[in-house]
Motif scaffolding. Sequence first.
Motif, PDB file in Angstrom:
ATOM      1  N   UNK A 124       0.855  -1.188   0.000  1.00  0.00           N
ATOM      2  CA  UNK A 124       0.000   0.000   0.000  1.00  0.00           C
ATOM      3  C   UNK A 124       0.890   1.237   0.000  1.00  0.00           C
ATOM      4  N   UNK A 125       0.765   2.049  -1.043  1.00  0.00           N
ATOM      5  CA  UNK A 125       1.686   3.158  -1.271  1.00  0.00           C
ATOM      6  C   UNK A 125       0.914   4.466  -1.433  1.00  0.00           C
ATOM      7  N   UNK A 126       1.575   5.570  -1.093  1.00  0.00           N
ATOM      8  CA  UNK A 126       0.915   6.858  -1.254  1.00  0.00           C
ATOM      9  C   UNK A 126       1.900   8.002  -1.302  1.00  0.00           C
ATOM     10  N   UNK A 127       1.361   9.196  -1.540  1.00  0.00           N
ATOM     11  CA  UNK A 127       2.166  10.410  -1.617  1.00  0.00           C
ATOM     12  C   UNK A 127       1.665  11.412  -0.595  1.00  0.00           C
ATOM     13  N   UNK A 128       2.489  12.413  -0.312  1.00  0.00           N
ATOM     14  CA  UNK A 128       1.998  13.610   0.369  1.00  0.00           C
ATOM     15  C   UNK A 128       2.441  14.811  -0.440  1.00  0.00           C
ATOM     16  N   UNK A 129       1.534  15.793  -0.552  1.00  0.00           N
ATOM     17  CA  UNK A 129       1.746  16.923  -1.449  1.00  0.00           C
ATOM     18  C   UNK A 129       1.382  18.232  -0.758  1.00  0.00           C
ATOM     19  N   UNK A 130       1.872  19.313  -1.349  1.00  0.00           N
ATOM     20  CA  UNK A 130       1.529  20.653  -0.891  1.00  0.00           C
ATOM     21  C   UNK A 130       1.536  21.568  -2.106  1.00  0.00           C
ATOM     22  N   UNK A 131       1.452  22.855  -1.866  1.00  0.00           N
ATOM     23  CA  UNK A 131       1.465  23.825  -2.965  1.00  0.00           C
ATOM     24  C   UNK A 131       2.742  23.740  -3.779  1.00  0.00           C
ATOM     25  N   UNK A 184      -2.841   9.484  -9.558  1.00  0.00           N
ATOM     26  CA  UNK A 184      -3.398   8.320  -8.854  1.00  0.00           C
ATOM     27  C   UNK A 184      -3.167   7.022  -9.617  1.00  0.00           C
ATOM     28  N   UNK A 185      -3.030   7.112 -10.934  1.00  0.00           N
ATOM     29  CA  UNK A 185      -2.891   5.903 -11.756  1.00  0.00           C
ATOM     30  C   UNK A 185      -1.519   5.254 -11.634  1.00  0.00           C
ATOM     31  N   UNK A 186      -0.595   5.877 -10.883  1.00  0.00           N
ATOM     32  CA  UNK A 186       0.772   5.370 -10.796  1.00  0.00           C
ATOM     33  C   UNK A 186       0.962   4.496  -9.556  1.00  0.00           C
ATOM     34  N   UNK A 187       0.090   3.495  -9.429  1.00  0.00           N
ATOM     35  CA  UNK A 187       0.181   2.500  -8.367  1.00  0.00           C
ATOM     36  C   UNK A 187       0.142   3.139  -6.983  1.00  0.00           C
ATOM     37  N   UNK A 188      -0.772   4.092  -6.800  1.00  0.00           N
ATOM     38  CA  UNK A 188      -0.928   4.762  -5.518  1.00  0.00           C
ATOM     39  C   UNK A 188      -2.273   4.401  -4.901  1.00  0.00           C
ATOM     40  N   UNK A 189      -2.296   4.376  -3.573  1.00  0.00           N
ATOM     41  CA  UNK A 189      -3.513   4.031  -2.839  1.00  0.00           C
ATOM     42  C   UNK A 189      -4.021   5.164  -1.949  1.00  0.00           C
ATOM     43  N   UNK A 190      -3.139   6.075  -1.565  1.00  0.00           N
ATOM     44  CA  UNK A 190      -3.557   7.160  -0.661  1.00  0.00           C
ATOM     45  C   UNK A 190      -2.746   8.414  -0.934  1.00  0.00           C
ATOM     46  N   UNK A 191      -3.289   9.539  -0.445  1.00  0.00           N
ATOM     47  CA  UNK A 191      -2.592  10.820  -0.573  1.00  0.00           C
ATOM     48  C   UNK A 191      -2.930  11.685   0.631  1.00  0.00           C
ATOM     49  N   UNK A 192      -1.918  12.288   1.203  1.00  0.00           N
ATOM     50  CA  UNK A 192      -2.100  13.299   2.238  1.00  0.00           C
ATOM     51  C   UNK A 192      -1.786  14.665   1.632  1.00  0.00           C
ATOM     52  N   UNK A 193      -2.655  15.629   1.906  1.00  0.00           N
ATOM     53  CA  UNK A 193      -2.565  16.959   1.301  1.00  0.00           C
ATOM     54  C   UNK A 193      -2.386  17.998   2.395  1.00  0.00           C
ATOM     55  N   UNK A 194      -1.406  18.875   2.228  1.00  0.00           N
ATOM     56  CA  UNK A 194      -1.214  19.917   3.233  1.00  0.00           C
ATOM     57  C   UNK A 194      -2.399  20.869   3.214  1.00  0.00           C
ATOM     58  N   UNK A 195      -2.966  21.101   4.401  1.00  0.00           N
ATOM     59  CA  UNK A 195      -4.106  21.995   4.534  1.00  0.00           C
ATOM     60  C   UNK A 195      -3.713  23.301   5.202  1.00  0.00           C
ATOM     61  N   UNK A 196      -3.095  23.204   6.382  1.00  0.00           N
ATOM     62  CA  UNK A 196      -2.888  24.385   7.206  1.00  0.00           C
ATOM     63  C   UNK A 196      -1.547  24.343   7.908  1.00  0.00           C
ATOM     64  N   UNK A 197      -1.203  25.481   8.465  1.00  0.00           N
ATOM     65  CA  UNK A 197       0.029  25.616   9.242  1.00  0.00           C
ATOM     66  C   UNK A 197      -0.212  26.685  10.303  1.00  0.00           C
TER      67      UNK A 197
END
Length: 248
Positions: A47-54, A65-78
């Motif tokens: 089970x693989x995923x990325x985390x991203x921000x601006x 998502x099509x690159x063998x990914x299952x989850x993603x965490x996205x930066x919201x706030x600081x």
Amino acid sequence: MSERSGRRRWWALGALAVGVLVVAVAAALVWEGVLWPNRLAADGYDVRGVDVSAYQGKIDWPVLAAQDLDFAFIKATEGSSHVDERFAASWAGAQETDLLVGAYHFLSFESPGAGQAAHLIEQVPATPGTLPPVVDVEYYGDFAADPPSVTELRGILDPMLDALEEHYGAPPIIYTTQEVREVYLGAEYDRYPLWIRSVALTPEVPRRVWEFWQYSDRDVLDGYAGEETHIDMNVFDGSLEDLRALAL
């Protein structure tokens, strides 16, 4: 100097030059994400995923998502006021794919935890099927050289974790480094899902203690066009069904 000694010296200098070249090429390949020390170990997880921000800019989520990914965490706030400029678009776009999606907050050591929790809650809806919010706890800026005390950090972190758990109905995930976990987080924090950053070597924290492992910050995938060409890669220690069970 004898002829034999001269040849030995040139052989030694040649070997040294080759060694320096090999190290330089390897370092460049690691920097570009072509080689990565942890990739072989991370390949053992399904089970693989990325985390991203601006920094990744505008994301084409179906392509990513099509690159063998299952989850993603996205930066919201600081902190208590900053909102990632790409959060709303990425949050909406990611949920149009099959990815399990979560949001993360970068913890500030300079504002009360309750206010930071309220700020995150204002931006991130408690959408069923999304992953619990993440609190990113790591050194930054001058705090790397002059970190807060354990009492100071926990005085910020604990109210935030409590408020988020009450609002979202699930324990938040804690993202941190091995050093910060060792210094600040005792056994009482083990009830929170742990996302450990260890991009040079496999985690020192035993398996079944961490749920997520960020093993690389130098990968390159298709589907984004921001100022940062690299993207963070992660694995989950469990099955896709186990990951879904963490969702709200």
